[in-house]
Design a protein around this motif. Structure first.
Motif, PDB file in Angstrom:
ATOM      1  N   ARG A 117      16.002 -55.253  28.151  1.00  0.00           N
ATOM      2  CA  ARG A 117      16.945 -55.939  29.033  1.00  0.00           C
ATOM      3  C   ARG A 117      16.880 -57.450  28.866  1.00  0.00           C
ATOM      4  O   ARG A 117      17.893 -58.130  28.907  1.00  0.00           O
ATOM      5  CB  ARG A 117      16.683 -55.537  30.470  1.00  0.00           C
ATOM      6  CG  ARG A 117      17.918 -54.931  31.068  1.00  0.00           C
ATOM      7  CD  ARG A 117      17.845 -54.681  32.525  1.00  0.00           C
ATOM      8  NE  ARG A 117      16.762 -55.337  33.208  1.00  0.00           N
ATOM      9  CZ  ARG A 117      16.530 -55.111  34.484  1.00  0.00           C
ATOM     10  NH1 ARG A 117      17.273 -54.270  35.142  1.00  0.00           N
ATOM     11  NH2 ARG A 117      15.542 -55.730  35.092  1.00  0.00           N
ATOM     12  N   ASP A 159      11.444 -54.772  39.806  1.00  0.00           N
ATOM     13  CA  ASP A 159      12.839 -54.620  40.228  1.00  0.00           C
ATOM     14  C   ASP A 159      13.143 -53.181  40.611  1.00  0.00           C
ATOM     15  O   ASP A 159      12.468 -52.255  40.171  1.00  0.00           O
ATOM     16  CB  ASP A 159      13.797 -55.016  39.096  1.00  0.00           C
ATOM     17  CG  ASP A 159      13.773 -56.502  38.812  1.00  0.00           C
ATOM     18  OD1 ASP A 159      13.492 -57.277  39.756  1.00  0.00           O
ATOM     19  OD2 ASP A 159      14.014 -56.877  37.646  1.00  0.00           O
ATOM     20  N   GLY A 180       8.498 -52.802  30.156  1.00  0.00           N
ATOM     21  CA  GLY A 180       7.927 -53.718  31.150  1.00  0.00           C
ATOM     22  C   GLY A 180       6.413 -53.813  31.078  1.00  0.00           C
ATOM     23  O   GLY A 180       5.832 -54.851  31.405  1.00  0.00           O
ATOM     24  N   THR A 211       9.739 -49.227  33.404  1.00  0.00           N
ATOM     25  CA  THR A 211      10.915 -48.731  32.677  1.00  0.00           C
ATOM     26  C   THR A 211      12.143 -48.824  33.570  1.00  0.00           C
ATOM     27  O   THR A 211      12.064 -48.595  34.772  1.00  0.00           O
ATOM     28  CB  THR A 211      10.717 -47.275  32.170  1.00  0.00           C
ATOM     29  OG1 THR A 211      11.965 -46.780  31.689  1.00  0.00           O
ATOM     30  CG2 THR A 211      10.193 -46.355  33.240  1.00  0.00           C
TER      31      THR A 211
HETATM   32  P1  NAD Z   1      13.945 -51.822  29.603  1.00  0.00           P
HETATM   33  O1  NAD Z   1      13.878 -53.100  28.887  1.00  0.00           O
HETATM   34  O2  NAD Z   1      15.242 -51.129  29.744  1.00  0.00           O
HETATM   35  O3  NAD Z   1      13.381 -52.061  31.069  1.00  0.00           O
HETATM   36  C1  NAD Z   1      12.206 -52.781  31.297  1.00  0.00           C
HETATM   37  C2  NAD Z   1      11.810 -52.600  32.737  1.00  0.00           C
HETATM   38  O4  NAD Z   1      10.564 -53.255  32.929  1.00  0.00           O
HETATM   39  C3  NAD Z   1      12.798 -53.216  33.731  1.00  0.00           C
HETATM   40  O5  NAD Z   1      13.086 -52.256  34.732  1.00  0.00           O
HETATM   41  C4  NAD Z   1      12.024 -54.395  34.325  1.00  0.00           C
HETATM   42  O6  NAD Z   1      12.331 -54.607  35.698  1.00  0.00           O
HETATM   43  C5  NAD Z   1      10.593 -53.953  34.152  1.00  0.00           C
HETATM   44  N1  NAD Z   1       9.613 -55.027  34.036  1.00  0.00           N
HETATM   45  C6  NAD Z   1       9.772 -56.302  33.581  1.00  0.00           C
HETATM   46  N2  NAD Z   1       8.611 -56.955  33.611  1.00  0.00           N
HETATM   47  C7  NAD Z   1       7.681 -56.087  34.066  1.00  0.00           C
HETATM   48  C8  NAD Z   1       6.278 -56.174  34.316  1.00  0.00           C
HETATM   49  N3  NAD Z   1       5.588 -57.294  34.082  1.00  0.00           N
HETATM   50  N4  NAD Z   1       5.638 -55.073  34.793  1.00  0.00           N
HETATM   51  C9  NAD Z   1       6.327 -53.916  35.037  1.00  0.00           C
HETATM   52  N5  NAD Z   1       7.645 -53.796  34.831  1.00  0.00           N
HETATM   53  C10 NAD Z   1       8.307 -54.863  34.345  1.00  0.00           C
HETATM   54  O7  NAD Z   1      12.854 -50.883  28.933  1.00  0.00           O
HETATM   55  P2  NAD Z   1      12.715 -49.307  28.796  1.00  0.00           P
HETATM   56  O8  NAD Z   1      13.053 -48.661  30.090  1.00  0.00           O
HETATM   57  O9  NAD Z   1      11.392 -49.073  28.196  1.00  0.00           O
HETATM   58  O10 NAD Z   1      13.857 -48.856  27.765  1.00  0.00           O
HETATM   59  C11 NAD Z   1      14.195 -49.653  26.651  1.00  0.00           C
HETATM   60  C12 NAD Z   1      14.139 -49.000  25.302  1.00  0.00           C
HETATM   61  O11 NAD Z   1      13.856 -50.030  24.341  1.00  0.00           O
HETATM   62  C13 NAD Z   1      13.064 -47.970  25.104  1.00  0.00           C
HETATM   63  O12 NAD Z   1      13.653 -46.942  24.409  1.00  0.00           O
HETATM   64  C14 NAD Z   1      11.988 -48.615  24.221  1.00  0.00           C
HETATM   65  O13 NAD Z   1      11.633 -47.749  23.176  1.00  0.00           O
HETATM   66  C15 NAD Z   1      12.652 -49.814  23.609  1.00  0.00           C
HETATM   67  N6  NAD Z   1      11.825 -51.066  23.671  1.00  0.00           N
HETATM   68  C16 NAD Z   1      10.483 -51.027  23.445  1.00  0.00           C
HETATM   69  C17 NAD Z   1       9.706 -52.185  23.528  1.00  0.00           C
HETATM   70  C18 NAD Z   1       8.211 -52.107  23.263  1.00  0.00           C
HETATM   71  O14 NAD Z   1       7.779 -51.234  22.547  1.00  0.00           O
HETATM   72  N7  NAD Z   1       7.395 -53.003  23.831  1.00  0.00           N
HETATM   73  C19 NAD Z   1      10.301 -53.389  23.862  1.00  0.00           C
HETATM   74  C20 NAD Z   1      11.691 -53.415  24.083  1.00  0.00           C
HETATM   75  C21 NAD Z   1      12.442 -52.236  23.995  1.00  0.00           C
END
Ligand code: NAD
Ligand code: ZN
Length: 254
Positions: free
Chosen positions: A34, A226, A23, A199
């Motif tokens: 997600r 959320d 996020g 997260t």
């Molecule tokens: P997740 O996608 O499961 O969850 C993302 C969270 O961020 C959600 O709870 C959502 O409500 C919140 N969110 C959305 N927009 C936001 C904002 N503007 N500010 C704050 N919060 C916001 O991500 P996760 O919990 O990090 O787990 C997913 C796994 O996928 C991890 O293991 C990660 O390594 C990987 N991943 C990494 C990236 C990256 O490096 N940018 C991107 C996608 C997935």
């Protein structure tokens, strides 16, 4: 606890740990996990894959070319993206705590693999899931940065031994790097204040770390637009995006 109390505790804290998830990079245009799932898989060429089907050792050994193509695309995307206000505020909080209370006063732990915290001026974070801007040699395990996206043709080869490298990320079903996980655990155990930002708190063991801070009498503030499974346990929950929530908590409205 209300925002003012949470802000005051953060201000006074001598040991702070911040955990970030996808996020935090959402406002840099990098899709969260997600988001990708909500689209029922991935966009365009990748629409026929689910992320789980690409981010696994089985997928890689079955079809390294496809998996590398996908990571090469994500590598291009994160390189083209820029850190956002949330990354910048985390770097500012780090500088402030280190200046006030010295080494050990601040630890950044991230589940992100995009390298944006470093580019925003943070010290190297504890990367629980690795970093997709690097490859790791399949033979000698050397970790090396990938060539610049313009010249990069996957798969990369190790400059030391010439073997193929794999993406330097932790895939589904793989162990987290033990030394990184232990350092993160210690930081959460010692923290007066932990911030859990962006997260979904569903991927373990990362999701369990904030519980350590609570068990030892520290406070945990969650910043997320959320609710998450962690929300009922948080000392305080800020329903906001990373940049807006951090600005409010740090008293920076600029
Ligand atoms: P997740 O996608 O499961 O969850 C993302 C969270 O961020 C959600 O709870 C959502 O409500 C919140 N969110 C959305 N927009 C936001 C904002 N503007 N500010 C704050 N919060 C916001 O991500 P996760 O919990 O990090 O787990 C997913 C796994 O996928 C991890 O293991 C990660 O390594 C990987 N991943 C990494 C990236 C990256 O490096 N940018 C991107 C996608 C997935
Ligand atoms: Zn090698």
């Amino acid at each position: 606890m209300d925002l003012q109390q949470a802000a005051a505790l953060l201000h006074a804290a001598r040991r702070v740990v911040v955990m970030t998830g996808a996020g935090v990079s959402a406002e840099s245009g990098i899709p969260t996990f997600r988001d990708a799932l909500n689209e029922n898989g991935l966009a365009g060429h990748w629409a026929r894959f689910k992320p789980q089907d690409l981010a696994s050792p089985e997928a890689y050994w079955r079809d390294p070319e496809t998996v590398w193509d996908w990571y090469a695309g994500r590598y291009r995307d994160v390189t083209a993206a820029s850190p956002n206000a949330g990354h910048a505020l985390i770097a500012r909080l780090e500088r402030r705590k280190l200046a006030q209370h010295g080494e050990g006063a601040f630890t950044l732990v991230t589940q992100n693999v995009d390298g944006l915290h470093l580019r925003a001026g943070s010290r190297p974070p504890l990367e629980l899931h690795g970093n997709l801007t690097h490859g790791r040699c399949e033979a000698c395990e050397t970790v090396q940065p990938l060539p610049a996206p313009e010249t990069f043709v996957p798969p990369p080869t190790c400059t030391r031994c010439g073997s193929r490298m794999r993406p330097n990320v932790v895939w589904f079903g793989e162990m987290l790097p033990q030394d990184v996980l232990e350092a993160a655990q210690l930081a959460f155990e010692r923290a007066d204040v932990a911030l859990v930002i962006g997260t979904s708190s569903q991927v373990y063991p990362a999701a369990g770390l904030a519980g350590e801070t609570l068990r030892r009498g520290g406070t945990v503030t969650e910043i997320n637009p959320d609710e998450t499974p962690f929300t009922p346990h948080a000392s305080f929950s800020l329903r906001a995006t990373a940049g807006v929530g951090l600005a409010a908590l740090m008293g920076e409205q600029d």
